[in-house]
Design a protein around this motif. Structure first.
Motif, mmCIF file in Angstrom:
data_model
loop_
_atom_site.group_PDB
_atom_site.id
_atom_site.type_symbol
_atom_site.label_atom_id
_atom_site.label_comp_id
_atom_site.label_asym_id
_atom_site.label_seq_id
_atom_site.Cartn_x
_atom_site.Cartn_y
_atom_site.Cartn_z
ATOM 1 N N GLN A 42 0.819 -1.263 -0.039
ATOM 2 C CA GLN A 42 -0.145 -0.045 -0.095
ATOM 3 C C GLN A 42 0.886 1.138 -0.089
ATOM 4 O OE1 GLN A 42 -2.427 -1.044 3.393
ATOM 5 N NE2 GLN A 42 -3.825 -2.245 2.119
ATOM 6 N N ALA A 43 1.781 1.302 0.752
ATOM 7 C CA ALA A 43 2.622 2.417 0.849
ATOM 8 C C ALA A 43 3.534 2.664 -0.485
ATOM 9 C CB ALA A 43 3.714 2.206 1.868
ATOM 10 N N TRP A 44 4.066 1.556 -0.938
ATOM 11 C CA TRP A 44 4.798 1.644 -2.361
ATOM 12 C C TRP A 44 3.821 1.888 -3.436
ATOM 13 C CZ3 TRP A 44 9.752 0.463 -2.888
ATOM 14 C CH2 TRP A 44 10.370 0.566 -4.203
ATOM 15 N N HIS A 45 2.430 1.816 -3.273
ATOM 16 C CA HIS A 45 1.475 2.152 -4.541
ATOM 17 C C HIS A 45 1.331 3.763 -4.265
ATOM 18 C CE1 HIS A 45 -1.785 2.255 -7.005
ATOM 19 N NE2 HIS A 45 -2.480 2.858 -6.219
ATOM 20 N N ALA A 46 1.304 4.053 -3.095
ATOM 21 C CA ALA A 46 0.638 5.306 -2.631
ATOM 22 C C ALA A 46 2.037 6.380 -2.932
ATOM 23 C CB ALA A 46 0.600 5.594 -1.166
ATOM 24 N N SER A 47 3.142 5.693 -3.165
ATOM 25 C CA SER A 47 4.197 6.578 -3.314
ATOM 26 C C SER A 47 4.360 6.886 -4.993
ATOM 27 C CB SER A 47 5.759 5.963 -3.045
ATOM 28 O OG SER A 47 6.145 5.006 -3.879
ATOM 29 N N GLY A 48 3.531 6.309 -5.724
ATOM 30 C CA GLY A 48 3.592 6.572 -7.127
ATOM 31 C C GLY A 48 4.527 5.755 -7.877
ATOM 32 N N ARG A 49 5.219 4.869 -7.256
ATOM 33 C CA ARG A 49 6.251 3.930 -8.108
ATOM 34 C C ARG A 49 5.625 2.832 -8.233
ATOM 35 N NH1 ARG A 49 10.637 4.017 -3.373
ATOM 36 N NH2 ARG A 49 8.697 4.224 -2.319
ATOM 37 N N PRO A 50 5.800 2.228 -9.300
ATOM 38 C CA PRO A 50 5.125 0.903 -9.903
ATOM 39 C C PRO A 50 5.873 -0.377 -9.384
ATOM 40 C CG PRO A 50 7.053 1.500 -11.689
ATOM 41 C CD PRO A 50 6.532 2.796 -10.490
ATOM 42 N N LEU A 51 4.700 -1.242 -8.923
ATOM 43 C CA LEU A 51 5.199 -2.188 -8.245
ATOM 44 C C LEU A 51 4.937 -3.518 -9.031
ATOM 45 C CD1 LEU A 51 5.673 -3.665 -5.577
ATOM 46 C CD2 LEU A 51 3.312 -3.627 -5.125
ATOM 47 N N ALA A 52 5.848 -4.592 -9.142
ATOM 48 C CA ALA A 52 5.872 -5.829 -9.761
ATOM 49 C C ALA A 52 6.129 -6.882 -8.913
ATOM 50 C CB ALA A 52 6.912 -5.705 -10.831
ATOM 51 N N ILE A 53 5.363 -8.186 -9.083
ATOM 52 C CA ILE A 53 5.365 -9.298 -8.266
ATOM 53 C C ILE A 53 6.156 -10.158 -9.136
ATOM 54 C CG2 ILE A 53 4.240 -11.192 -7.191
ATOM 55 C CD1 ILE A 53 2.040 -9.066 -6.278
ATOM 56 N N VAL A 54 7.065 -10.888 -8.842
ATOM 57 C CA VAL A 54 7.794 -11.695 -9.597
ATOM 58 C C VAL A 54 7.792 -13.120 -8.783
ATOM 59 C CG1 VAL A 54 10.066 -12.569 -10.805
ATOM 60 C CG2 VAL A 54 9.275 -10.038 -10.772
ATOM 61 N N SER A 55 7.298 -14.160 -9.443
ATOM 62 C CA SER A 55 6.976 -15.424 -8.647
ATOM 63 C C SER A 55 7.210 -16.740 -9.586
ATOM 64 C CB SER A 55 5.759 -15.515 -8.030
ATOM 65 O OG SER A 55 5.454 -16.752 -7.290
ATOM 66 N N ASN A 56 7.806 -17.646 -8.889
ATOM 67 C CA ASN A 56 7.961 -18.911 -9.517
ATOM 68 C C ASN A 56 6.469 -19.706 -9.532
ATOM 69 O OD1 ASN A 56 9.955 -19.901 -11.345
ATOM 70 N ND2 ASN A 56 10.661 -21.465 -9.695
ATOM 71 N N ASN A 57 5.706 -19.122 -8.768
ATOM 72 C CA ASN A 57 4.115 -19.805 -8.630
ATOM 73 C C ASN A 57 3.284 -19.300 -9.750
ATOM 74 O OD1 ASN A 57 4.660 -20.931 -5.945
ATOM 75 N ND2 ASN A 57 4.203 -18.805 -5.190
ATOM 76 N N GLY A 87 12.688 -25.413 -17.965
ATOM 77 C CA GLY A 87 13.907 -24.637 -18.566
ATOM 78 C C GLY A 87 13.725 -23.255 -18.077
ATOM 79 N N LEU A 88 12.567 -22.725 -17.845
ATOM 80 C CA LEU A 88 12.210 -21.420 -17.533
ATOM 81 C C LEU A 88 12.084 -21.302 -16.014
ATOM 82 C CD1 LEU A 88 9.546 -20.282 -20.031
ATOM 83 C CD2 LEU A 88 11.957 -20.054 -20.198
ATOM 84 N N LEU A 89 12.268 -22.286 -15.109
ATOM 85 C CA LEU A 89 12.095 -22.157 -13.756
ATOM 86 C C LEU A 89 13.496 -21.847 -13.106
ATOM 87 C CD1 LEU A 89 9.769 -25.369 -13.009
ATOM 88 C CD2 LEU A 89 9.177 -22.777 -13.366
ATOM 89 N N LYS A 90 13.653 -21.595 -12.100
ATOM 90 C CA LYS A 90 14.920 -21.225 -11.347
ATOM 91 C C LYS A 90 15.821 -22.305 -11.395
ATOM 92 C CE LYS A 90 12.456 -18.902 -7.406
ATOM 93 N NZ LYS A 90 11.958 -19.076 -5.866
ATOM 94 N N PRO A 91 17.025 -21.751 -11.589
ATOM 95 C CA PRO A 91 17.432 -20.429 -11.404
ATOM 96 C C PRO A 91 17.844 -19.692 -12.601
ATOM 97 C CG PRO A 91 19.336 -22.116 -11.813
ATOM 98 C CD PRO A 91 18.017 -22.790 -11.667
#
Length: 100
Positions: A42-57, A87-91
């Motif tokens: 919430q704070a990151w969003h309020a700062s106006g900066r974009p937020l990305a989620i990167v997950s192997n899920n 081939g696209l999974l970690k690492p």
């Protein structure tokens, strides 16, 4: 397990990946949220900066989580496991495409 299934056949790896996705979505409903994570989002969003989620899920698990907690509008980019391609999974750095 996914790598082993991929060594058997394309059908097997797709089946196992689909099972993983179903279990991830189910687990999301009982998983504990990391303390302070939603406040940070919430704070990151309020700062106006974009937020990305990167997950192997899976995309389904992440989407379900965001919807369940009502925080989807706060996230600009979601980069997740999108296939059974081991081939696209970690690492592998494949998911760093979210940096673009």
């Amino acid at each position: 397990m996914l790598k082993y299934a991929a060594s058997l056949s394309e059908d097997d790896v797709r089946y196992v990946e689909a099972a993983f996705t179903a279990h991830e979505v189910e687990a999301m409903t009982t998983a504990e949220t990391t303390e302070g994570a939603h406040e940070l989002i919430q704070a990151w969003h309020a700062s106006g900066r974009p937020l990305a989620i990167v997950s192997n899920n899976s995309a389904a698990a992440i989407s379900t989580y965001l919807d369940f907690h009502g925080i989807r509008p706060l996230v600009d980019v979601v980069s997740t496991r999108e296939s059974a391609d081991v081939g696209l999974l970690k690492p592998r750095p494949y998911l760093t495409r979210a940096l673009a």
